[in-house]
Design an enzyme around this catalytic site. Structure first.
Site, PDB file in Angstrom:
ATOM      1  N   HIS A   1       0.811  -1.217   0.000  1.00 60.28           N
ATOM      2  CA  HIS A   1       0.000   0.000   0.000  1.00 60.28           C
ATOM      3  C   HIS A   1       0.843   1.264   0.000  1.00 60.28           C
ATOM      4  O   HIS A   1       1.912   1.303   0.598  1.00 60.28           O
ATOM      5  CB  HIS A   1      -0.888   0.058   1.255  1.00 60.28           C
TER       6      HIS A   1
ATOM      7  N   HIS B   1       0.966   4.740   1.739  1.00 59.00           N
ATOM      8  CA  HIS B   1       0.461   5.259   3.007  1.00 59.00           C
ATOM      9  C   HIS B   1       0.530   6.779   3.027  1.00 59.00           C
ATOM     10  O   HIS B   1       1.219   7.399   2.221  1.00 59.00           O
ATOM     11  CB  HIS B   1       1.241   4.640   4.177  1.00 59.00           C
TER      12      HIS B   1
ATOM     13  N   HIS C   1      -3.486   4.073   5.207  1.00 63.71           N
ATOM     14  CA  HIS C   1      -3.484   4.036   3.745  1.00 63.71           C
ATOM     15  C   HIS C   1      -3.791   5.416   3.174  1.00 63.71           C
ATOM     16  O   HIS C   1      -4.615   6.154   3.714  1.00 63.71           O
ATOM     17  CB  HIS C   1      -4.537   3.057   3.219  1.00 63.71           C
TER      18      HIS C   1
ATOM     19  N   HIS D   1     -11.788   0.675   1.872  1.00 66.60           N
ATOM     20  CA  HIS D   1     -10.673  -0.190   1.494  1.00 66.60           C
ATOM     21  C   HIS D   1     -11.196  -1.320   0.614  1.00 66.60           C
ATOM     22  O   HIS D   1     -12.305  -1.814   0.809  1.00 66.60           O
ATOM     23  CB  HIS D   1     -10.015  -0.781   2.756  1.00 66.60           C
TER      24      HIS D   1
ATOM     25  N   HIS E   1      -9.201   2.431  -1.693  1.00 66.51           N
ATOM     26  CA  HIS E   1      -8.344   3.583  -1.413  1.00 66.51           C
ATOM     27  C   HIS E   1      -7.429   3.813  -2.604  1.00 66.51           C
ATOM     28  O   HIS E   1      -7.027   2.855  -3.276  1.00 66.51           O
ATOM     29  CB  HIS E   1      -7.423   3.315  -0.214  1.00 66.51           C
TER      30      HIS E   1
ATOM     31  N   ASP F   1      -4.435   1.558  -2.221  1.00 69.75           N
ATOM     32  CA  ASP F   1      -4.567   0.098  -2.249  1.00 69.75           C
ATOM     33  C   ASP F   1      -3.966  -0.435  -3.543  1.00 69.75           C
ATOM     34  O   ASP F   1      -4.513  -0.212  -4.622  1.00 69.75           O
ATOM     35  CB  ASP F   1      -6.036  -0.332  -2.165  1.00 69.75           C
TER      36      ASP F   1
ATOM     37  N   HIS G   1       3.489  -5.291   3.775  1.00 70.73           N
ATOM     38  CA  HIS G   1       2.979  -5.902   5.008  1.00 70.73           C
ATOM     39  C   HIS G   1       3.347  -7.383   5.076  1.00 70.73           C
ATOM     40  O   HIS G   1       3.629  -8.025   4.062  1.00 70.73           O
ATOM     41  CB  HIS G   1       1.450  -5.771   5.062  1.00 70.73           C
TER      42      HIS G   1
ATOM     43  N   ARG H   1       4.211  -4.236   9.420  1.00 70.97           N
ATOM     44  CA  ARG H   1       4.907  -3.662   8.265  1.00 70.97           C
ATOM     45  C   ARG H   1       6.339  -4.197   8.198  1.00 70.97           C
ATOM     46  O   ARG H   1       7.108  -4.035   9.131  1.00 70.97           O
ATOM     47  CB  ARG H   1       4.857  -2.140   8.385  1.00 70.97           C
TER      48      ARG H   1
END
Length: 171
Positions: A69, A71, A87, A95, A104, A107, A145, A162
């Site tokens: 993602h 962020h 995000h 999401h 998002h 995403d 992630h 993360r």
């Protein structure tokens, strides 16, 4: 006279090449968070209305899938990537999956590691931009992630801790 004309022609061609606008681009050098060995490099290139995203991430567990993602914040100072915030979601969407329906802006498709723990990828995104607009990712964070994104859990996708963090830098 012909030599002078040739030099003028060459000068015009070089001037035209130098003034041709280049496509906006950005890159992100992923660095491992505390306790992780995941690293990588990602390039973002604006191509008309889409952004081409290419890269390679190493140090993943073999044959695994990982949430990926953009962020909110270009801040990896916390050591665990949490300082990058949530995000990137400038349009206030739910999401979801990058490939299906509402999601998002940040995403992205999940990363899939091969038998050596390397995820190589190339895809296009129409929900982010490089260089201008509310969806411009320059200066934002990029996160890999530990777990796959379930594309349902709000607002995170339940993708877990993360593993790597980067600041997206415009080229």
């Amino acid at each position: 006279m012909i030599q002078a004309l040739s030099l003028v022609t060459i000068a015009l061609v070089l001037t035209a090449c130098a003034s041709t606008p280049t496509e906006p681009s950005a890159s992100a050098q992923l660095m491992a968070t505390k306790g992780s060995t995941v690293t990588g490099m990602v390039k973002f290139t604006q191509k008309g209305s889409v952004v081409l995203v290419t890269g390679e991430v190493r140090g993943l567990a073999p044959n695994t899938e990982h949430g990926f993602h953009v962020h909110e914040k270009g801040d990896c100072s916390s050591g665990d990537g949490v300082s990058a915030g949530g995000h990137f979601n400038p349009n206030g969407k739910a999401h979801g999956s990058h490939d299906l329906g509402e999601h998002h802006a940040g995403d992205l498709p999940s990363l899939k590691a091969d038998t050596s723990g390397v995820a190589s990828f190339s895809f296009e995104s129409s929900t982010i931009s490089v260089g201008s607009g509310v969806t411009d990712i320059g200066g934002r964070g990029l996160i890999v992630h530990r777990d796959p994104d379930d594309f349902k859990t709000q607002p995170t996708g339940n993708a877990g801790p993360r593993l790597a963090c980067a600041v997206i830098t415009k080229s």
